[in-house]
Write an enzyme that holds these catalytic residues in place. Structure first.
Site, PDB file in Angstrom:
ATOM      1  N   ASP A   1      -6.743  -1.818   1.332  1.00 25.71           N
ATOM      2  CA  ASP A   1      -7.209  -0.788   2.260  1.00 25.71           C
ATOM      3  C   ASP A   1      -7.936  -1.507   3.399  1.00 25.71           C
ATOM      4  OD1 ASP A   1      -9.545   2.010   2.101  1.00 25.71           O
ATOM      5  OD2 ASP A   1      -7.798   1.655   3.363  1.00 25.71           O
TER       6      ASP A   1
ATOM      7  N   ARG B   1      -5.499   1.633  -4.576  1.00 22.58           N
ATOM      8  CA  ARG B   1      -4.753   0.956  -3.522  1.00 22.58           C
ATOM      9  C   ARG B   1      -4.726  -0.553  -3.717  1.00 22.58           C
ATOM     10  NH1 ARG B   1      -8.829   4.156   0.031  1.00 22.58           N
ATOM     11  NH2 ARG B   1      -8.261   5.472  -1.702  1.00 22.58           N
TER      12      ARG B   1
ATOM     13  N   ASP C   1      -9.813  -0.710   7.023  1.00 20.72           N
ATOM     14  CA  ASP C   1     -10.358   0.331   7.892  1.00 20.72           C
ATOM     15  C   ASP C   1     -10.967  -0.309   9.124  1.00 20.72           C
ATOM     16  OD1 ASP C   1     -11.559   2.237   5.060  1.00 20.72           O
ATOM     17  OD2 ASP C   1      -9.740   2.518   6.250  1.00 20.72           O
TER      18      ASP C   1
ATOM     19  N   ARG D   1       0.837  -1.199   0.000  1.00 24.63           N
ATOM     20  CA  ARG D   1       0.000   0.000   0.000  1.00 24.63           C
ATOM     21  C   ARG D   1       0.871   1.248   0.000  1.00 24.63           C
ATOM     22  NH1 ARG D   1      -4.935   2.036   2.312  1.00 24.63           N
ATOM     23  NH2 ARG D   1      -5.037   4.200   1.606  1.00 24.63           N
TER      24      ARG D   1
END
Length: 458
Positions: A400, A397, A402, A388
């Site tokens: 990712d 990307r 989160d 990344r």
């Protein structure tokens, strides 16, 4: 900008800099190269204990921040001497800031201390720092470099390794009895990073500033404050004579010095407005995360025996995105103290506020004994391992990850916001989340994102 001693504070400094500033980090471990490049930082191989390895530093930077500590033993600071010799070989930097210690003042009997007070270092560690300061100021006078020194007290931050007294409190390490207690000063790591930049851009030549917050606390009062915030017992108090018999010399050295740092110069000359004027605000700055930092939820400590349910959003739109997301799901299951208890289907979505091809998305449910901070760092490590990069905001990307939800914790710190601030605005998050945790997603939330294109894959 060259940062020598690229640790926690160096990383915070790099994150504050605009993209136009090229950041170089002096590192001796080749294994850090990939992680540094992922942060947008160019690694430079060099060892402050090997002067020959520093030759390439000559003329390489117009601004330098020197945060590397002296050696743990010996007389003086040969690391600072080697760095300054290398920097002086060609055109010297325009500005340099050295991160020293308030320990160079020695014991001041609890008096207020300004930068004009004579140095009186009481430990070999502080004497090495005092010699390094003298070298930095002499370098500035000799080369014309605007050299500044920050005298730094205890650094704390909930997201800093060892950055709070929580572990000490859990161990039950004693503090001094009130009659023997000493005044001590503090600075939040984020404020220290900002202070370094303020000194670099605004500092006067060969000028010193105390990099301290506004608090006036004795050491035991600081520990009591932290204990109250964490819901832990206050540490036992013992007289100084007993502490000398019971505590290790390294710990005792901090209990033998009492001083209150005056930070007027920091705020007036460097024009630094502290974000965390007192540890009370700084220790609470993660609003649960450091009551969290070891996993506290609703005031109860979450350890390996009391796991927290967390939800992680996954996405990728570069390379073999589907393979990357599946691999990341497997990697999440291997995190320490963590179980992957549910995984959604894979979903395809059009980019939202992002560039590139369609994304492959998923959501994972974890039961974890990691704190929110530790889990966030683990996710970032997986992103880095997957290649990344962040050349600009919302760039395509390779992976990712989160942190969407961590129990019922709410946080609004700059480092971690919980629940994730865009959780309710993205169909590619809500649809897979509703698939594995329907109680977490309301029908109204799904209706609000119904127009966004998402497709569940077989």
């Amino acid at each position: 900008m060259l940062i020598a001693g690229y640790g926690d504070i160096g990383q915070r400094i790099a994150r504050l800099l605009p993209p136009r500033v090229r950041v170089l980090a002096l590192v001796r471990e080749a294994g850090r190269t990939v992680a540094l490049r992922a942060q947008g930082v160019q690694p430079l191989a060099g060892d402050l204990d090997d002067a020959a390895s520093l030759r390439r530093l000559a003329g390489i930077a117009t601004h330098v921040i020197h945060l590397a500590p002296p050696p743990a033993e010996g007389v003086g600071d040969p690391r600072t001497a080697a760095l300054l010799r290398a920097l002086a070989c060609r055109s010297a930097p325009r500005a340099l800031v050295y991160g020293s210690t308030s320990g160079v003042y020695g014991d001041c009997g609890g008096a207020w201390v300004t930068e004009t007070r004579a140095l009186n270092p009481g430990t070999p560690r502080a004497r090495r720092r005092a010699q390094a300061e003298a070298r930095v100021r002499a370098f500035g006078r000799m080369t014309g470099t605007r050299a500044g020194i920050l005298r730094i007290p205890g650094i704390y931050a909930p997201d800093r390794p060892g950055g709070t007294p929580r572990e000490r409190l859990l161990r039950g390490t004693p503090a001094l009895a009130p009659a023997d207690d000493v005044f001590t000063s503090h600075i939040h790591a984020d404020d220290l990073a900002r202070a370094c930049l303020a000194a670099l851009w605004r500092g006067k030549p060969q000028r010193v500033a105390n990099a301290s917050d506004d608090s006036v606390l004795k050491m035991g009062e600081y520990f009591d404050l932290a204990a109250d915030l964490y819901g832990l017992p206050h540490p036992p108090r013992i007289p100084l004579a007993q502490a000398r018999e019971q505590l290790p010399s390294a710990l005792l050295s901090f209990m033998n010095e009492s001083r209150r740092l005056d930070n007027t110069r920091l705020k007036r000359e460097l024009r630094l407005r502290l974000r965390y004027p007192t540890p009370h605000g700084g220790l609470r700055s993660w609003a649960g995360e450091d009551l969290l930092a070891d996993g506290a939820v609703d005031g109860k400590t979450a350890s390996a025996s009391v796991p927290v349910v967390a939800y992680v959003g996954l996405g990728a739109n570069l390379g073999d995105a589907e393979r990357a997301v599946r691999q990341a799901l497997d990697d999440l299951a291997r995190l320490p103290g963590t179980q992957l208890t549910a995984r959604s289907s894979l979903w395809r979505s059009a980019p939202v506020d992002a560039a590139g091809p369609d994304f492959i998305n998923a959501v994972a449910e974890l039961r974890t004994a990691l704190s929110a901070c530790e889990l966030l760092r683990a996710l970032q490590r997986l992103e880095h391992a997957a290649g990344r990069q962040r050349p600009y905001r919302y760039a395509p990307r390779t992976l990712d990850l989160d942190l969407l939800l961590y129990g019922d914790v709410r946080s609004d710190s700059p480092q971690l916001q919980l629940p994730h601030p865009r959780l309710t605005k993205r169909a590619f998050v809500l649809r897979p989340l509703a698939e594995i945790a329907p109680q977490r997603v309301s029908p109204a939330a799904l209706d609000a994102v119904a127009a966004q294109r998402v497709e569940r894959l077989a």
